[in-house]
Design an enzyme around this catalytic site. Structure first.
Site, PDB file in Angstrom:
ATOM      1  N   ASP A 144      -7.887  -5.312  -0.204  1.00 25.83           N
ATOM      2  CA  ASP A 144      -8.364  -6.055  -1.300  1.00 25.83           C
ATOM      3  C   ASP A 144      -8.172  -7.615  -0.962  1.00 25.83           C
ATOM      4  O   ASP A 144      -8.682  -8.474  -1.775  1.00 25.83           O
ATOM      5  CB  ASP A 144      -7.824  -5.688  -2.573  1.00 25.83           C
ATOM      6  CG  ASP A 144      -8.399  -4.292  -3.079  1.00 25.83           C
ATOM      7  OD1 ASP A 144      -7.655  -3.444  -3.454  1.00 25.83           O
ATOM      8  OD2 ASP A 144      -9.415  -4.103  -2.927  1.00 25.83           O
ATOM      9  N   HIS A 183       0.969  -1.263   0.131  1.00 20.94           N
ATOM     10  CA  HIS A 183       0.003  -0.039   0.020  1.00 20.94           C
ATOM     11  C   HIS A 183       0.985   1.154  -0.236  1.00 20.94           C
ATOM     12  O   HIS A 183       2.092   1.279   0.532  1.00 20.94           O
ATOM     13  CB  HIS A 183      -1.098   0.110   1.104  1.00 20.94           C
ATOM     14  CG  HIS A 183      -2.185   0.984   1.275  1.00 20.94           C
ATOM     15  ND1 HIS A 183      -1.949   2.165   1.347  1.00 20.94           N
ATOM     16  CD2 HIS A 183      -3.456   0.727   0.666  1.00 20.94           C
ATOM     17  CE1 HIS A 183      -3.138   2.809   1.009  1.00 20.94           C
ATOM     18  NE2 HIS A 183      -3.853   1.892   0.695  1.00 20.94           N
TER      19      HIS A 183
HETATM   20  C1  SDX Z   1      -6.126   0.029  -3.251  1.00 16.56           C
HETATM   21  O1  SDX Z   1      -4.382   4.432  -2.266  1.00 16.56           O
HETATM   22  C2  SDX Z   1      -5.220   3.979  -1.675  1.00 16.56           C
HETATM   23  O2  SDX Z   1      -5.863   4.180  -0.622  1.00 16.56           O
HETATM   24  C3  SDX Z   1      -5.774   2.615  -2.464  1.00 16.56           C
HETATM   25  C4  SDX Z   1      -6.851   1.924  -1.579  1.00 16.56           C
HETATM   26  C5  SDX Z   1      -8.113   2.591  -1.422  1.00 16.56           C
HETATM   27  O3  SDX Z   1      -8.925   2.195  -0.304  1.00 16.56           O
HETATM   28  O4  SDX Z   1      -8.415   3.563  -2.452  1.00 16.56           O
HETATM   29  O5  SDX Z   1      -6.294   1.391  -0.369  1.00 16.56           O
HETATM   30  C6  SDX Z   1      -7.491   0.770  -2.404  1.00 16.56           C
HETATM   31  O6  SDX Z   1      -5.929   0.376  -4.217  1.00 16.56           O
HETATM   32  C7  SDX Z   1      -5.278  -0.934  -2.331  1.00 16.56           C
HETATM   33  C8  SDX Z   1      -3.904  -1.584  -3.383  1.00 16.56           C
HETATM   34  C9  SDX Z   1      -4.765  -2.691  -4.067  1.00 16.56           C
HETATM   35  N1  SDX Z   1      -3.311  -3.034  -5.265  1.00 16.56           N
HETATM   36  C10 SDX Z   1      -2.743  -4.076  -4.945  1.00 16.56           C
HETATM   37  O7  SDX Z   1      -3.068  -5.109  -4.133  1.00 16.56           O
HETATM   38  C11 SDX Z   1      -1.858  -4.513  -6.131  1.00 16.56           C
HETATM   39  C12 SDX Z   1      -0.617  -5.070  -5.763  1.00 16.56           C
HETATM   40  N2  SDX Z   1       0.218  -3.976  -4.856  1.00 16.56           N
HETATM   41  C13 SDX Z   1       1.185  -3.146  -5.488  1.00 16.56           C
HETATM   42  O8  SDX Z   1       0.763  -2.957  -6.777  1.00 16.56           O
HETATM   43  C14 SDX Z   1       1.525  -1.885  -4.697  1.00 16.56           C
HETATM   44  O9  SDX Z   1       1.812  -2.338  -3.681  1.00 16.56           O
HETATM   45  C15 SDX Z   1       0.652  -0.921  -4.672  1.00 16.56           C
HETATM   46  C16 SDX Z   1       0.306  -0.258  -6.039  1.00 16.56           C
HETATM   47  C17 SDX Z   1      -0.368  -1.148  -3.932  1.00 16.56           C
HETATM   48  C18 SDX Z   1       1.463   0.480  -4.132  1.00 16.56           C
HETATM   49  O10 SDX Z   1       2.650   0.671  -4.895  1.00 16.56           O
HETATM   50  P1  SDX Z   1       3.552   1.687  -4.476  1.00 16.56           P
HETATM   51  O11 SDX Z   1       3.187   2.571  -3.365  1.00 16.56           O
HETATM   52  O12 SDX Z   1       4.030   2.804  -5.800  1.00 16.56           O
HETATM   53  O13 SDX Z   1       4.761   0.971  -4.049  1.00 16.56           O
HETATM   54  P2  SDX Z   1       6.079   0.386  -5.145  1.00 16.56           P
HETATM   55  O14 SDX Z   1       5.179  -0.142  -6.255  1.00 16.56           O
HETATM   56  O15 SDX Z   1       6.847   1.429  -5.360  1.00 16.56           O
HETATM   57  O16 SDX Z   1       6.655  -0.917  -4.481  1.00 16.56           O
HETATM   58  C19 SDX Z   1       7.615  -0.696  -3.570  1.00 16.56           C
HETATM   59  C20 SDX Z   1       8.436  -2.022  -3.507  1.00 16.56           C
HETATM   60  C21 SDX Z   1       8.984  -2.329  -4.982  1.00 16.56           C
HETATM   61  O17 SDX Z   1      10.169  -3.073  -5.053  1.00 16.56           O
HETATM   62  P3  SDX Z   1      11.570  -2.303  -5.140  1.00 16.56           P
HETATM   63  O18 SDX Z   1      11.697  -1.586  -6.357  1.00 16.56           O
HETATM   64  O19 SDX Z   1      11.755  -1.581  -3.911  1.00 16.56           O
HETATM   65  O20 SDX Z   1      12.571  -3.636  -5.001  1.00 16.56           O
HETATM   66  O21 SDX Z   1       7.781  -3.134  -3.023  1.00 16.56           O
HETATM   67  C22 SDX Z   1       7.567  -4.060  -4.234  1.00 16.56           C
HETATM   68  C23 SDX Z   1       8.028  -3.046  -5.417  1.00 16.56           C
HETATM   69  O22 SDX Z   1       8.281  -4.052  -6.612  1.00 16.56           O
HETATM   70  N3  SDX Z   1       6.063  -4.385  -4.306  1.00 16.56           N
HETATM   71  C24 SDX Z   1       5.679  -5.431  -4.434  1.00 16.56           C
HETATM   72  C25 SDX Z   1       4.470  -5.562  -4.367  1.00 16.56           C
HETATM   73  N4  SDX Z   1       3.864  -4.195  -3.912  1.00 16.56           N
HETATM   74  C26 SDX Z   1       5.070  -3.574  -3.848  1.00 16.56           C
HETATM   75  N5  SDX Z   1       6.425  -6.814  -4.883  1.00 16.56           N
HETATM   76  C27 SDX Z   1       5.445  -7.857  -4.850  1.00 16.56           C
HETATM   77  N6  SDX Z   1       4.332  -7.731  -4.679  1.00 16.56           N
HETATM   78  C28 SDX Z   1       3.626  -6.717  -4.283  1.00 16.56           C
HETATM   79  N7  SDX Z   1       2.188  -6.715  -4.368  1.00 16.56           N
END
Ligand code: SDX
Length: 394
Positions: free
Chosen positions: A329, A272
């Site tokens: 989710d 998140h």
């Molecule tokens: C919602 O914003 C809100 O409030 C949203 C929400 C709402 O109520 O409106 O809460 C609802 O959208 C919840 C999120 C649902 N999405 C998912 O579950 C999809 C999987 N999650 C990721 O796509 C991600 O965690 C996000 C999109 C939720 C957050 O992305 P960020 O904040 O841009 O973080 P990032 O992608 O830069 O990740 C940081 C690191 C990265 O690795 P490094 O580059 O540091 O090595 O964490 C890793 C990412 O690759 N990472 C994951 C991961 N999420 C982040 N690795 C594996 N699996 C994951 N799910």
């Protein structure tokens, strides 16, 4: 040039507005609507009360609640011409694509919504109409996907009961609607009702900041929510859990895939932008999961896969270092499934819950007379190119 511009892709460190609606503390895992803790609201309130709280700023008295319900009950019908939109979609059209179109089409049947300088009464009427019609729009999308006749709203039923009746036609003299199911869905809608400046809410605000009408602004938010990184994750989580189950339940294998930078697979429902300890909504939903499935006598094998995956990830340094925890989710789809909804309806249910939050944020933006949203950029393209006539281009 634009050297004074600070680049902040994804607005990770940018506050785009002032708001008095929802407060998040990502470190503490706190979520408050208008100052009330989400745990209290989920446990003690109803979705209709929470919708009123978000939109008008205070928990309604009994009289205010009764009047709010009465106004809503007057506007639950859709214009009969809207049925032509349902007929026009191909049978397998994704429910979120249908929802975007149907919500935006509401302005065609509500001329007051297009008034460039709407009165307070116009705005209030537009809000009531949207809150009232959304359950009808959503349930008819589901019935349309089954090729079943639409069920009309019944004004004597409460908001969630009416939605369940239109969706599953469960209100009969014999069985009625299971209060466990109504309570579970009401709680889920409360937990999804608002979440400060997430992707879809920021979209609603920026579209509304151009003076665009409420239905079209909300339709834009629905489009943003559809993405698998945002609300679409609740559908992607179930598809992922099914994949892992059908692959023999080897959670370690899939955790390793999620850690592999060369593999596009992400652990859906994890991570998140704001919560860096835990998502308080996920905790509430996880507890509710066991209780609801038990009450409904459902033993869903993917719940065990979900718990196994969560345990494995929470003990894996990759996820711990990056502070990746289950989000709203991760478990919600397991409850939606237990309530009888198909997977492709899950994000539409997220939108049904998020609607009052989107409306409240759009209303606040307009009341505060915020300027049109127009971010700048850091230009990295070419400059001073010499024009070449097409005949001379190679
Ligand atoms: C919602 O914003 C809100 O409030 C949203 C929400 C709402 O109520 O409106 O809460 C609802 O959208 C919840 C999120 C649902 N999405 C998912 O579950 C999809 C999987 N999650 C990721 O796509 C991600 O965690 C996000 C999109 C939720 C957050 O992305 P960020 O904040 O841009 O973080 P990032 O992608 O830069 O990740 C940081 C690191 C990265 O690795 P490094 O580059 O540091 O090595 O964490 C890793 C990412 O690759 N990472 C994951 C991961 N999420 C982040 N690795 C594996 N699996 C994951 N799910």
């Amino acid at each position: 040039q634009t050297s004074y511009i600070t680049l902040d892709s994804g607005f990770k460190n940018t506050g785009c507005t002032k708001s008095a609606i929802t407060f998040l503390d990502g470190e503490q895992g706190l979520l408050n609507y208008r100052g009330y803790a989400i745990e209290d609201l989920a446990e003690k309130s109803t979705f209709i009360e929470v919708a009123y709280l978000l939109i008008y700023g205070n928990l309604p008295t009994q009289a205010e609640t009764d009047n709010f319900k009465l106004q809503i009950s007057k506007h639950t019908l859709l214009h009969e011409d809207m049925k032509k939109f349902y007929d026009a979609f191909p049978p397998k059209a994704h429910p979120m694509g249908q929802l975007c179109s149907l919500v935006s089409s509401l302005s065609a049947f509500s001329p007051e919504s297009l008034n460039p300088n709407p009165s307070k009464e116009d705005i209030d009427l537009g809000i009531i109409k949207l809150i009232a019609k959304m359950p009808t729009i959503v349930s008819w999308i589901y019935k349309g996907s089954l090729g079943e006749p639409f069920i009309y709203p019944k004004s004597k039923l409460d908001y969630v009961e009416n939605f369940m009746n239109m969706t599953f036609g469960q209100v009969t003299e014999e069985i009625g609607i299971d209060p466990v199911v109504v309570d579970a869905l009401d709680k889920l809608l409360i937990l999804h009702a608002d979440h400060e400046q997430n992707c879809s809410t920021s979209t609603v605000r920026i579209v509304g900041s151009s003076g665009c009408n409420l239905p079209a602004s909300i339709s834009a938010g629905i489009s943003a929510l559809w993405g698998p990184l945002h609300g679409g994750a609740n559908q992607a989580v179930i598809e992922m859990l099914e994949l892992i189950k059908n692959d023999g339940g080897d959670t370690e294998k899939w955790i390793n895939k999620a850690k592999d930078k060369n593999d596009p697979f992400l652990l859906m429902g994890f991570g998140h932008r704001v919560y860096k300890n835990f998502d308080p909504r996920a905790n509430i939903i996880k507890k509710a999961c066991d209780k609801i499935l038990d009450k409904l006598g459902i033993n869903d094998p993917i719940l065990e896969i979900a718990k196994k995956l969560e345990d494995a990830a929470l003990n894996d340094p990759y996820f711990v270092e990056r502070k990746l925890y289950p989000n709203v989710d991760f478990y919600s789809g397991i409850i939606y499934r237990a309530l009888g909804f198909p997977t492709d309806m899950f994000t539409v249910l997220f939108a049904l819950g998020r609607l009052p939050g989107w409306i409240a944020q759009w209303k606040e933006m307009r009341e505060n007379k915020e300027p049109i949203g127009r971010p700048r950029q850091v230009y990295v393209g070419e400059v001073n190119k010499h024009f070449v006539a097409i005949a001379d281009r190679v």
